[in-house]
Design an enzyme around this catalytic site. Sequence first.
Site, short mmCIF file in Angstrom:
data_model
loop_
_atom_site.label_atom_id
_atom_site.label_comp_id
_atom_site.label_asym_id
_atom_site.label_seq_id
_atom_site.Cartn_x
_atom_site.Cartn_y
_atom_site.Cartn_z
N HIS A 2 -38.13 39.06 -55.34
CA HIS A 2 -36.99 39.53 -56.13
C HIS A 2 -36.62 38.48 -57.16
O HIS A 2 -36.38 37.32 -56.81
CB HIS A 2 -35.79 39.82 -55.22
CG HIS A 2 -36.02 40.96 -54.27
ND1 HIS A 2 -36.73 40.80 -53.10
CD2 HIS A 2 -35.67 42.27 -54.34
CE1 HIS A 2 -36.79 41.96 -52.46
NE2 HIS A 2 -36.16 42.87 -53.20
N HIS A 15 -37.79 51.17 -60.86
CA HIS A 15 -37.20 50.89 -59.54
C HIS A 15 -35.88 51.65 -59.36
O HIS A 15 -34.99 51.19 -58.66
CB HIS A 15 -36.99 49.38 -59.39
CG HIS A 15 -36.79 48.92 -57.97
ND1 HIS A 15 -37.52 49.40 -56.91
CD2 HIS A 15 -35.94 48.00 -57.44
CE1 HIS A 15 -37.14 48.79 -55.80
NE2 HIS A 15 -36.17 47.96 -56.09
N ASP A 46 -38.65 42.59 -57.95
CA ASP A 46 -37.76 43.74 -57.98
C ASP A 46 -36.34 43.38 -58.42
O ASP A 46 -35.90 42.24 -58.28
CB ASP A 46 -37.65 44.36 -56.58
CG ASP A 46 -38.89 45.13 -56.17
OD1 ASP A 46 -39.91 45.04 -56.88
OD2 ASP A 46 -38.83 45.81 -55.13
N ASP A 47 -35.64 44.40 -58.91
CA ASP A 47 -34.18 44.45 -59.08
C ASP A 47 -33.66 43.89 -60.39
O ASP A 47 -32.46 43.99 -60.66
CB ASP A 47 -33.45 43.77 -57.92
CG ASP A 47 -33.66 44.47 -56.60
OD1 ASP A 47 -34.31 45.54 -56.60
OD2 ASP A 47 -33.19 43.95 -55.57
N HIS A 92 -30.58 51.63 -57.83
CA HIS A 92 -31.10 51.09 -56.56
C HIS A 92 -30.66 51.96 -55.38
O HIS A 92 -30.36 51.48 -54.29
CB HIS A 92 -30.68 49.63 -56.35
CG HIS A 92 -31.63 48.87 -55.48
ND1 HIS A 92 -31.55 48.84 -54.10
CD2 HIS A 92 -32.70 48.11 -55.79
CE1 HIS A 92 -32.51 48.09 -53.60
NE2 HIS A 92 -33.24 47.64 -54.62
N TYR A 138 -35.84 49.89 -51.19
CA TYR A 138 -35.93 49.77 -49.73
C TYR A 138 -37.25 50.32 -49.18
O TYR A 138 -37.44 50.41 -47.97
CB TYR A 138 -34.75 50.49 -49.03
CG TYR A 138 -33.43 50.24 -49.67
CD1 TYR A 138 -32.78 49.02 -49.55
CD2 TYR A 138 -32.81 51.24 -50.44
CE1 TYR A 138 -31.57 48.78 -50.17
CE2 TYR A 138 -31.59 51.02 -51.05
CZ TYR A 138 -30.97 49.79 -50.91
OH TYR A 138 -29.76 49.56 -51.53
#
Length: 265
Positions: free
Chosen positions: A217, A123, A73-74, A127, A164
């Site tokens: 991540h 995603h 992720d991210d 965020h 989250y």
Amino acid sequence: MRRIVLMAGLIGTLVACGGSGGDVKPMRAAGAVSPAPLPVTLKEPDPDVRRGLSPEYTRTNCAVLKCVALTFDDGPAKETEVLLRILAQRGVRATFFVVGRMVEENPEILRRELQEGHEIGNHSWSHASLASLSPDGVRAELGRTQAAIKAHTGYISTLMRPPYGATNERVAAVARELGLAEIMWAVDPLDWQDRDAAKVRRRVLEQTGAGDIVLLHDIHLSSIEAVPEILAGLAERGYRFVTVSQLLAGTPVRPGHSYVERSAT
């Protein structure tokens, strides 16, 4: 003679990978198409062939194989390039859930992810906690990222992961409208909290089972440092590494519905 050739190739692979047996890539003849996601134990004859299953069928059929989907992720971030090198060296494909504003900052890394056979998921744009937003707010976060991914690559994602893990009926409704399945996770090593490669590696190896989706991540170097030993440890236990769509292939995957693993059924 065939056994000698196989052993020679295996020794060469071990040397190239630093001596870890878990990092061995499958042997394949010159001119063969893309390799299996991860190592196959060399036996004579191959057990899958004895059962009448072709290599193409067994390569990603997670109904009969022990599969796991590593997800990151991210990103895309500069750190992602380190991870991509590790995955490429081992012939592993993963799924990247990208943040829209990071896509705009690093479009070349996003393109590389796709070029190297990885899967891309949405995603959100910033965020944001989608569950706290109105339907229009959720639509803006997901829709803007969909547009950015398509603009830079031509790719249209069918997967999303709410930041989250925060979702509700409004988020699910917008995801359904945009044709996106919600992909959660079965294994969370808390790599965002504990920036410790050894802890991350241990938790993933202890918690992961067949059919699981693992959350990591690619913006944390400590998480990336844990990946080689995660791959080696799971490979030694017979796991194949696949994308989320490969993991869920053959099961109903519906936009707006949430998935944490491949069900045993």
